[in-house]
Design a protein around this motif. Sequence first.
Motif, PDB file in Angstrom:
ATOM      1  N   UNK A 343      30.936  19.999  51.244  1.00  0.00           N
ATOM      2  CA  UNK A 343      32.319  19.802  51.683  1.00  0.00           C
ATOM      3  C   UNK A 343      32.378  19.497  53.181  1.00  0.00           C
ATOM      4  N   UNK A 344      31.600  20.239  53.954  1.00  0.00           N
ATOM      5  CA  UNK A 344      31.604  20.015  55.396  1.00  0.00           C
ATOM      6  C   UNK A 344      31.069  18.646  55.771  1.00  0.00           C
ATOM      7  N   UNK A 345      30.001  18.201  55.113  1.00  0.00           N
ATOM      8  CA  UNK A 345      29.422  16.889  55.417  1.00  0.00           C
ATOM      9  C   UNK A 345      30.370  15.756  55.018  1.00  0.00           C
ATOM     10  N   UNK A 346      31.030  15.900  53.877  1.00  0.00           N
ATOM     11  CA  UNK A 346      31.948  14.851  53.430  1.00  0.00           C
ATOM     12  C   UNK A 346      33.101  14.685  54.423  1.00  0.00           C
ATOM     13  N   UNK A 347      33.557  15.784  54.985  1.00  0.00           N
ATOM     14  CA  UNK A 347      34.676  15.703  55.953  1.00  0.00           C
ATOM     15  C   UNK A 347      34.317  14.856  57.165  1.00  0.00           C
ATOM     16  N   UNK A 348      33.031  14.733  57.460  1.00  0.00           N
ATOM     17  CA  UNK A 348      32.587  13.963  58.632  1.00  0.00           C
ATOM     18  C   UNK A 348      32.335  12.493  58.321  1.00  0.00           C
ATOM     19  N   UNK A 349      32.547  12.081  57.084  1.00  0.00           N
ATOM     20  CA  UNK A 349      32.263  10.698  56.689  1.00  0.00           C
ATOM     21  C   UNK A 349      33.561   9.902  56.643  1.00  0.00           C
ATOM     22  N   UNK A 350      33.651   8.900  57.485  1.00  0.00           N
ATOM     23  CA  UNK A 350      34.842   8.053  57.505  1.00  0.00           C
ATOM     24  C   UNK A 350      34.834   7.153  56.269  1.00  0.00           C
ATOM     25  N   UNK A 351      35.954   7.134  55.574  1.00  0.00           N
ATOM     26  CA  UNK A 351      36.074   6.334  54.368  1.00  0.00           C
ATOM     27  C   UNK A 351      35.973   7.144  53.094  1.00  0.00           C
ATOM     28  N   UNK A 352      35.663   8.446  53.224  1.00  0.00           N
ATOM     29  CA  UNK A 352      35.599   9.340  52.068  1.00  0.00           C
ATOM     30  C   UNK A 352      36.362  10.613  52.407  1.00  0.00           C
ATOM     31  N   UNK A 353      37.227  11.039  51.498  1.00  0.00           N
ATOM     32  CA  UNK A 353      37.985  12.271  51.704  1.00  0.00           C
ATOM     33  C   UNK A 353      37.824  13.179  50.498  1.00  0.00           C
ATOM     34  N   UNK A 354      37.855  14.471  50.760  1.00  0.00           N
ATOM     35  CA  UNK A 354      37.714  15.466  49.696  1.00  0.00           C
ATOM     36  C   UNK A 354      38.956  16.353  49.730  1.00  0.00           C
ATOM     37  N   UNK A 355      39.881  16.179  48.779  1.00  0.00           N
ATOM     38  CA  UNK A 355      41.164  16.898  48.861  1.00  0.00           C
ATOM     39  C   UNK A 355      41.076  18.375  48.534  1.00  0.00           C
ATOM     40  N   UNK A 356      39.988  18.817  47.898  1.00  0.00           N
ATOM     41  CA  UNK A 356      39.921  20.217  47.477  1.00  0.00           C
ATOM     42  C   UNK A 356      38.487  20.707  47.543  1.00  0.00           C
TER      43      UNK A 356
END
Length: 436
Positions: A343-356
């Motif tokens: 979850x933390x790594x995905x938050x740092x990737x522009x173009x990908x979001x994790x809503x939950x």
Amino acid sequence: MANNGSSSRRGDGDVGATPSRWHFFRPTAGTPLAAAGSMSIRSVLNRLNSSVDASGTRPVVPLGHGDPTSSACFRTAPEAEDAVVDALRSRKHNGYSPTVGVPQARSAIAEYLSRDLPYELSPDDIYLTSGCVQAIEIMISVLAQPGANILLPRPGFPMYESRTTFSELEVRYFDLVPERGWEADLESVKAIADENTVAMLIINPSNPCGSVYSHDHLAQIAETAGELGILIIADEVYDHLAFGSKPFIPMGVFGKTVPVITLGAISKRWLVPGWRLGWIATCDPNGILKETKIDQSIQNYINITSDPATFIQGAVPQIIANTKEEYFNKILDLLRNSADLCYGKIKDIRGITCPHKPEGSMFVMAKLDLSFLDGFSDDIDFCCRLAKEESVIVLPGTALGMKDWVRITFAIDLPSLEDGLERLKSFCERHAKVKA
């Protein structure tokens, strides 16, 4: 009279005779089997793996499948292995089993499931299957009556869609709402159900969303299904793999409100998907499933299908009785740490979001924002090119009913997970649109 060689007729042993000679059909894209097979996760993963650059030097990072056993840290309990060895050496489990399962295994599973229920299941409520996939096959086949329809969640596990397509059972979809922790949109359930609706499916903990439903939401689902007069299929193959703020609560808790058919297996909690031991449990203290002959239909289908391996059935009582709580806690800690990292790594990737943030199972759903990325037509294109350029496999959301999303598996050792997510980040940065 001798043949002058001008005849086009071929000898009896010539298998190259014209196709019209043969009476069996050639499968086409329009058949239920072809359509069902094309929907499977395996077919999608095969396509992605074929996209990997075979000449590459980096190892493939598999973040698309649901089998964590490729990582050494996700190993089954020693007690489970010992139970299988003991069952084999006992020489009591080398023959065929009863079609519904070995009695001792049915009793052990009934007791195991009853721990979390306000009533007791009996061994007669348990039907053993070759993994949870066969349990899905049986239930969809039982419910596939002419004119009937079933309500499936979107996103969901595509095996249900494959089996309904093959059985020609109509599917109607209700949405899971990411902004509400992937809760079921019960208003949409009410809107799409009619007098021909036979059941709705709930997957909790969720594959593919990583959500865990609260007691209140499960109660609302039960009340809705009861009002509609439909049963609930509760896919709980990830039972107890809940590591967030909400505990796992089985749908069977609400069996007095609505009849519940629980599908489960030892495959995920004990990390033995290859052992192929699952079950169907009828959680119905009011006896509605007996009254409507659903239990007899399950029995009838099981009578004409294959059984799980007898020695695995024979091991089940020891597997359940002897596995220590420390083992389960260790697996939950591994999953919690992996989910936090993912979850933390995905938050740092522009173009990908994790809503939950994931709270259970082994997966998380992330949304692609293709407006930030250059040259991708959809999620399948994104995943194929990611596999080719970075040797990282993630599952496109289209396979799960959610276009331009991806499902990421975090049940893998932390160094590999971190490596895969760093490659995913580099890929997105390399393909980011240049600001004007």
